[in-house]
Design a protein around this motif. Structure first.
Motif: not given
Length: 407
Positions: A291-315
């Motif tokens: 969620l946080v560290v990745s933003v320092d190395f890449l620009q936010i794109f649609p897959g960023y929200y999808f990937f983190n959304g699935l991780l939050l479902v697991l959480q």
């Protein structure tokens, strides 16, 4: 076909950051490995079928003899009388029927609705999985999770991103994929495919829906993370999950074998590992990195929200299971033992159903269980009466033999 998939499913604007295309990653071998591509995931389906075949052999050759060595015993259940009409109704409706359907069925069978309900309870109990089946299933998962955790730890402990999570994103997405990490991903994904394919024949537990959501979210998450080359952070997610799963399956094995102390000890160890890895390490280290560290190395794109959304479902699922585990720890601390698994299979409700059967038997409408109890009680009474008569007869003979001597 590949062009059609790239146009509709593998859209570069969605899966990859801006400025990166699939051609940039389709370069074959590179120094230190190769780049992951979506078509690599096709191998997981035949591997999943191979896991299912291997599981069948393992349960028959290894798990079944092991269950006998450990003293696993199955409960002996009374079988329902063979009534073809009721059997057909059960196979069609199982436990989903209306009271009106029972009334209509009672007229055709010549039984009362109460007797039909009792027959259905006995029939459902016949289909409940035995301890041997549950032991074999738990042992199969235990072996895989243990091997996966050991192999994953050996493959990742020497990597830089295992110690510094910023390395998960340095140079993304042009990060070479080693052969060990490739097979670690493919085998884990294939195993979860096999679990999803066998979910209809496995032991159905109280968290059945949550398990389905977990398997689907895991498969989608692993497939997406591999296609988008989130392999480094994906391997950390798999390692965190495998670290506690084999402890849970081992506790189940000893529980089915009746080794209560060993089961309770392993469960406490599992609870500690689960709470630390799923509620501390996973959200504070892995999810924070995505969620946080990745933003320092890449620009936010649609897959960023999808990937983190699935991780939050697991959480969210982790929080749900942690609640059940904490309930069991409360019972262990304040009641002195772990009474039963809060996410155990539906057989735990069998005792309640048997009690309801006794309460449902009214005068003039004897149920099947009550008939058997009545026959057993009558035999015990007749046996006791015979014993009393024999004792009285024996005493009279002794008295008659002693009377001449007394005279």
């Amino acid at each position: 076909m590949e062009e059609l998939l790239n146009q509709w499913l593998w859209q570069e604007d969605y899966w990859l950051p801006s400025g990166i295309t699939w051609k940039d990653l389709d370069e074959g071998s590179v120094e230190g490995g190769r780049y992951p591509l979506p078509r690599d995931l096709l191998i997981t389906l035949p591997l999943a079928l191979g896991f299912i075949a291997l599981r069948i052999v393992f349960e028959r050759v290894v798990a079944l003899p092991l269950s006998r060595m450990m003293g696993v015993s199955d409960r002996i259940r009374a079988r329902a009388p063979a009534i073809p009409k009721l059997e057909a109704f059960y196979m069609q409706k199982n436990n989903h029927y209306m009271q009106g359907e029972l009334l209509g069925l009672a007229k055709h069978c010549g039984l009362t609705p109460r007797q039909i309900q009792n027959w259905l309870r006995l029939r459902r109990n016949q289909d409940r999985p035995s301890n041997t089946k549950k032991f074999c299933e738990a042992s199969w998962r235990f072996v895989f999770y243990l091997i996966a955790f050991a192999a994953g730890l050996a493959a990742l402990i020497a990597t830089p991103w295992f110690w510094d999570h910023r390395e998960c994103w340095r140079g993304y997405p042009r990060q070479p994929l080693a052969d060990t990490h490739y097979w670690y991903y493919m085998l884990e994904l294939s195993f979860y495919w096999s679990l999803l394919l066998c979910v209809s024949v496995d032991v159905k537990r109280k968290d059945f829906r949550e398990q389905i959501i977990h398997h689907i979210a895991t498969i989608v998450l692993m497939g997406f993370s591999y296609s988008g080359n989130y392999v480094r952070v994906g391997t950390l997610v798999m390692l965190v999950h495998d670290s506690s799963d084999f402890l849970l399956e081992s506790a189940k094995m000893f529980n089915y074998a009746g080794w209560r102390r060993t089961c309770d000890t392993l469960f406490v160890v599992f609870a500690v590992v689960f709470l630390v890895t799923r509620l501390v390490i996973f959200p504070c280290q892995v999810v924070y990195s995505t969620l946080v560290v990745s933003v320092d190395f890449l620009q936010i794109f649609p897959g960023y929200y999808f990937f983190n959304g699935l991780l939050l479902v697991l959480q969210a699922l982790h929080v749900f299971w942690a609640y059940l585990i904490l309930r069991m720890l409360y019972k262990f601390i304040f009641l002195g033992k772990v009474e039963r698994d809060e996410r155990s299979d539906e057989e735990d409700e069998e005792e309640e159903e048997e009690e309801e059967e006794e309460g449902d038997c009214t005068e003039g409408e004897p149920c099947w269980e009550e008939k058997k109890k009545g026959m057993l009680n009558s035999r015990l009474v007749s046996l006791a009466n015979n014993c009393v008569l024999n004792n009285l007869t024996h005493q009279r003979r002794n008295m008659n033999s002693k009377l001449p001597k007394a005279r």
